[in-house]
Design an enzyme around this catalytic site. Structure first.
Site, PDB file in Angstrom:
ATOM      1  N   ARG A  50      55.422  55.335  65.233  1.00  0.00           N
ATOM      2  CA  ARG A  50      54.699  56.518  63.904  1.00  0.00           C
ATOM      3  C   ARG A  50      55.458  57.762  64.088  1.00  0.00           C
ATOM      4  NH1 ARG A  50      50.182  58.436  66.065  1.00  0.00           N
ATOM      5  NH2 ARG A  50      49.548  57.055  66.981  1.00  0.00           N
ATOM      6  N   TYR A 102      50.620  57.773  37.093  1.00  0.00           N
ATOM      7  CA  TYR A 102      50.543  55.738  37.078  1.00  0.00           C
ATOM      8  C   TYR A 102      48.841  56.115  37.391  1.00  0.00           C
ATOM      9  CZ  TYR A 102      50.378  52.405  40.714  1.00  0.00           C
ATOM     10  OH  TYR A 102      50.326  50.995  41.101  1.00  0.00           O
ATOM     11  N   ASP A 173      56.717  62.878  40.532  1.00  0.00           N
ATOM     12  CA  ASP A 173      56.876  62.174  40.479  1.00  0.00           C
ATOM     13  C   ASP A 173      57.793  61.597  39.651  1.00  0.00           C
ATOM     14  OD1 ASP A 173      56.697  59.497  40.558  1.00  0.00           O
ATOM     15  OD2 ASP A 173      54.393  58.890  41.145  1.00  0.00           O
ATOM     16  N   LYS A 198      60.027  51.293  43.613  1.00  0.00           N
ATOM     17  CA  LYS A 198      60.997  50.481  42.735  1.00  0.00           C
ATOM     18  C   LYS A 198      62.171  51.143  42.944  1.00  0.00           C
ATOM     19  CE  LYS A 198      56.460  50.806  42.012  1.00  0.00           C
ATOM     20  NZ  LYS A 198      56.086  52.294  41.140  1.00  0.00           N
TER      21      LYS A 198
END
Ligand SMILES: *Cc1c(COP(=O)(O)O)cnc(C)c1O
Length: 386
Positions: A50, A102, A173, A198
């Protein structure tokens, strides 16, 4: 030695790796949750996945290098990255955010971040005076450029100057262009966000998200947050994205070339009322993009004469897939109204210009003649009422 972006996709600058991992060219997948310590008070550098995992760490170094940051964080999706990012803020903080974002980011801000006491001003950063919306609680400016799906282009350098003047974080972004075409940190941004699902992954086969920064203080906060909240990218998914990045440059170039051809073709169609692609000289952001980016990307949005035509296209596509998402090798067509932006209230959607006649195309790397032939056939069928 300065190395080029295509080389950076394959090799980490000034990193001596010969002999490591038995010379493996493909970085190994460390499919382990935990690590044995050599002794009390000793560590191999890895304690628990983690916190950190070698495959993920390697991918993070690649992203930091591609975006010219000092560090990067790989998360389990783009939204996991943005959710982690929002943990940098506290109740009472105010953020200026692009109106056209988005849809998932808008949903997060409106439903989760606002509940947690963060307030937002949603404005068109590409054309409004951002300074007017700053108050004493403002902590950050959050933009996409070009925006999803309306392809609005904001001058990053101009907004960065305002952010610096008021000591605000500028968050960009950069999903639509990928680091191959644009590096916001070089233009004054503090944090870059990516949906690695993407272009970085590039094959529509895995989810991933990234935060990249060039600030030591933010790096430390994010390292603490990723360890504490636990949405770090899994080792196998990290490897898939590493593999995807190896071909980022050639995929982007090819997809962009196809996108420009399709944009020009769409412009000539009677059924199409508007084509929004920043690579077209008439796009209002074309000149800004020439200054701040190395390309225009492969995303384009277009408007049809009627909703019926838009729906008919979605029904008829075969080679082009009717699907959400973008940035992969396959061409996808999306209906923002019912897919990516369905949870954005209609009035906001429409004030952003997203209507029932809007379609978004993520152009892939197929032979462009085949894509155009399919569109030609569909448009002819619609025009002749078949
Ligand atoms: C897809 C996308 C996201 C969200 O990323 P996921 O990987 O789907 O969680 C964020 N920003 C932009 C611009 C996107 O296109």
């Amino acid at each position: 030695m300065e190395i080029g972006i295509n080389t950076k996709c394959l090799h980490i600058e000034n990193e001596e790796t010969s002999g490591e991992h038995f010379g493996a060219i493909s970085y190994p997948i460390y499919q382990t949750a935990t690590y044995a310590h050599p002794g009390v008070g000793q560590s191999t550098g890895y304690d628990y996945s983690r916190l950190q995992n070698p495959t993920r760490a390697h991918l993070e170094r690649v992203l930091a290098s591609l975006e010219n940051g000092i560090d990067a964080f790989a998360l389990s999706s783009g939204m996991a990255a943005i959710t982690l990012l929002m943990e940098l803020f506290a109740p009472g903080d105010h953020i200026i955010a692009d109106a056209d974002l988005y849809g998932g980011s808008i949903r997060l801000f409106r439903n989760i971040s606002e509940k947690n006491g963060i307030t937002f001003s949603s404005i068109d950063c590409y054309r409004e005076n951002v300074e007017r919306y700053i108050n004493e609680n403002t902590k950050a400016i959050y933009i996409e450029t070009p925006t999803n799906p309306m392809m609005n282009v904001t001058d990053i350098d101009a907004v960065a100057k305002i952010a610096q003047k008021y000591n605000l974080l500028l968050i960009v972004d950069n999903t639509f262009l990928s680091p191959y075409y644009q590096n916001p940190l070089d233009l004054g941004a503090d944090i870059v966000v990516h949906s690695g699902t993407k272009y970085l992954g590039g094959h529509n086969d895995t989810l991933a998200g990234f935060l990249v920064t060039n600030r030591e203080d933010i790096r430390e906060k994010l390292r603490f947050l990723i360890k504490t909240t636990g949405a770090g990218l899994a080792p196998f998914d990290s490897w898939l994205v590493l593999r995807g990045i190896k071909t980022l440059g050639i995929r982007m170039e090819r997809a962009q070339k196809n996108a420009l051809e399709i944009a020009k073709w769409l412009k000539q169609q009677r059924l199409v009322t508007k084509v929004i692609y920043p690579g077209l000289p008439e796009h209002p952001g074309h000149e800004i993009m020439k200054r701040q980016a190395r390309g225009f990307g492969a995303m384009l949005t277009f408007q049809l004469q009627s909703k019926e035509f838009a729906l008919a296209i979605l029904e008829k596509v075969r080679l082009i897939k009717f699907a959400e998402s973008l940035g992969g090798v396959e061409t996808l067509i999306t209906y923002p109204t019912s897919q990516t932006h369905a949870d954005v209230p209609r009035e906001i959607r429409e004030s952003n210009g997203i209507t029932d006649e809007t379609l978004r195309l993520s152009v892939g790397i197929e032979d462009v003649e085949d894509l155009i032939t399919e569109l030609e056939t569909i448009f002819r069928e619609i025009e002749t009422g078949q």
